[in-house]
Design an enzyme around this catalytic site. Structure first.
Site, PDB file in Angstrom:
ATOM      1  N   CYS A 106       0.864  -1.191   0.000  1.00 29.74           N
ATOM      2  CA  CYS A 106       0.000   0.000   0.000  1.00 29.74           C
ATOM      3  C   CYS A 106       0.899   1.239   0.000  1.00 29.74           C
ATOM      4  O   CYS A 106       1.975   1.215   0.582  1.00 29.74           O
ATOM      5  CB  CYS A 106      -0.851   0.056   1.259  1.00 29.74           C
ATOM      6  SG  CYS A 106      -2.033  -1.286   1.418  1.00 29.74           S
ATOM      7  N   CYS A 143      -6.654   0.409 -16.630  1.00 27.84           N
ATOM      8  CA  CYS A 143      -6.058   0.417 -15.283  1.00 27.84           C
ATOM      9  C   CYS A 143      -4.812   1.301 -15.263  1.00 27.84           C
ATOM     10  O   CYS A 143      -4.053   1.273 -14.305  1.00 27.84           O
ATOM     11  CB  CYS A 143      -5.726  -1.004 -14.841  1.00 27.84           C
ATOM     12  SG  CYS A 143      -4.650  -1.870 -15.976  1.00 27.84           S
TER      13      CYS A 143
END
Ligand code: SAH
Length: 462
Positions: free
Chosen positions: A87, A414
């Site tokens: 992350c 994406c």
């Protein structure tokens, strides 16, 4: 560019004010116009920074101390946020994450696509931006004679133990630990990457969000899996929802996780999941979106942008296991899907049968080759949907779209940079981008997905 020397030196400690963010989520501060990229700093903040890398036109710094904090700063929820690197945005509020992704899309469209007058809607976020992933792949290594399953430390191949991953489905999280213990008890050798020895390389777990079906994949270096029976029994006992236990063999020295050979150890070759009332069979190696909650929103937008009345012929290029194709087939006369991975096409055909849809046909091949062939066969689609990998569409595919002259194109992407490049091409060849809808498929990370509607100029509604 200026020939002047950079205004900072390595190891120098400076006071810096941050004005911007990069697409990766690094803070940007400027010294006499020279940008320094600093992880974990946010716009509006000030801090002490140690310069760690100096290049000609930019440098990198490490945040030593914050002297002024942004109101958007939040405490990362994850214990290993900084070591892991999976992350990138946990230190900013979810609101700011969505704003940042919106800016990433508008910046790419402007800078790369020279597109400035197209509405980019606010990013569709999640109500609860945690625990969304339906698939986990964890590397396995050895520690003190036992098995460790964790994540690779940032920029290394050192495996760090992990109690929980907060963007993973909770069942997946627990499953990895369960399988690790079972494998350890059975005495399975972990894979040693350096020596290219040992057996168990990765544990993968996939969950059907709606069905709660679970698939466990053991990725091994060797075809032989010692104590197979013990492992199967152990997993079945510990996990009542397990529907499929599969071994994938990857004998190569490589970073690619899965190998060519997949064998069912117990149960089915597939698990099932459902999106928007459509059922999908998913096998170990097939691509399936990792965030089903957001995928439904994305596909519904794609369907809306396709504006189908029931009479249309549609092409779904890069169709994977046919997810978008089947969504579209509910409202189209006929859908043709094309996909390069043969197993995915098998899954797509199975999924069409599973849902009783007989107005879809799937083909194996490269979309950029199959499309011109379809054109030569006289296929005249009203709508073309593309959903390419990160590198975007092959120019030959874009040329085929232009040749086929569909009324509308729906582009699912994406990667905003390649989206912008491809939209520019279409704009230069008689098409017009009408709107862009970003969707947050990957909260806490810097990735963003978009769906765009493009129409042929002169077409009604253009
Ligand atoms: N639309 C699907 C899959 C999108 S991922 C979904 O939403 O689930 C992109 C897919 O494109 C992958 O399945 C990949 O195998 C496929 N692909 C990559 N290059 C391709 C090419 N040149 N031609 C056709 N398919 C390709």
């Amino acid at each position: 560019m200026a020939k002047t020397k950079p205004p900072v030196e390595k190891n120098q400690i400076i006071e810096l004010e941050f004005s911007d963010l990069t697409h990766e989520g690094n803070g940007v501060g400027k010294i006499d116009g020279y940008p320094l990229f600093v992880p974990y700093a946010l716009p509006g903040e000030k801090g002490k920074v140690k310069v760690v890398k100096v290049k000609k036109n930019f440098g990198y710094g490490r945040l030593m101390e914050l002297t002024e904090e942004s109101p958007e700063r939040v405490k990362p929820e994850c214990e290993v946020y900084r070591q892991c690197g999976g992350c990138q945005l946990q230190h900013m509020s979810y609101h700011m994450q969505l704003e940042m992704k919106h800016k990433q899309v508008t910046d790419a469209l402007r800078k790369i696509g020279h597109i400035t007058d197209v509405p980019v809607h606010p990013v569709i976020g999640m109500d609860e931006p945690w625990r969304y992933r339906n698939k986990v792949q964890i590397p396995v290594g050895e520690r003190e004679g036992g098995l460790v399953a964790g994540f690779y430390q940032k920029r290394s191949h050192r495996i760090i133990d992990m109690n929980t991953c907060l963007i993973q489905d909770e069942d997946n999280d627990r499953m990895v630990e369960t399988v690790r213990i079972i494998a350890e008890k059975a005495g399975i050798q972990p894979y040693d990457e350096e020596k290219h020895r040992g057996v168990l390389r990765h544990i993968m777990v996939r969950t059907g969000q709606k069905t709660k079906d679970i698939m466990v994949v053991l990725i091994t270096r060797t075809r032989d899996l010692p104590h197979k029976r013990k492992i199967i029994e152990g997993i079945r006992k510990a996990v009542p929802n397990v529907k499929s236990i599969v071994q994938n063999v990857n004998p190569k020295r490589t970073n690619v996780i899965m190998g060519e050979e997949t064998r069912v150890l117990w149960g089915d070759e597939y698990i099932y999941d459902e999106i928007g009332g459509i059922r999908f069979a998913i096998s170990a190696r097939s691509f399936y979106q990792v965030n089903p909650t957001q995928t439904e929103k994305l596909y519904n937008k794609a369907l809306e942008y396709a504006r189908l009345s029931g009479d249309e012929t549609v092409i779904d290029a890069y169709c994977g296991i046919g997810t978008i194709s089947l969504f579209l087939a509910q409202r189209a006369k006929k859908v043709y899907g094309v996909e390069v991975v043969p197993e995915a096409v098998d899954d797509a055909k199975r999924n069409a049968r599973l849902n009783g849809m007989d107005n879809v046909e799937f083909f194996v091949g490269e979309a950029e080759k199959v499309m011109p062939w379809w054109k030569a066969q006289g296929l005249r689609p009203d709508v073309i949907v593309v959903d390419p990998p990160r590198k975007g569409c092959d120019e030959k595919l874009l040329e085929a779209i232009v040749d086929m002259q569909p009324d509308r194109v729906v582009y699912v992407s994406c990667n905003p940079s390649t989206l912008a490049r491809d939209l520019k091409f279409l704009e230069e060849h008689g098409f017009e981008t009408k709107e862009v809808q970003p969707v947050d498929m990957f909260p806490q990370t810097s990735h963003v997905e978009c769906v765009s509607q493009i129409v042929r100029k002169g077409e009604a509604g253009s």
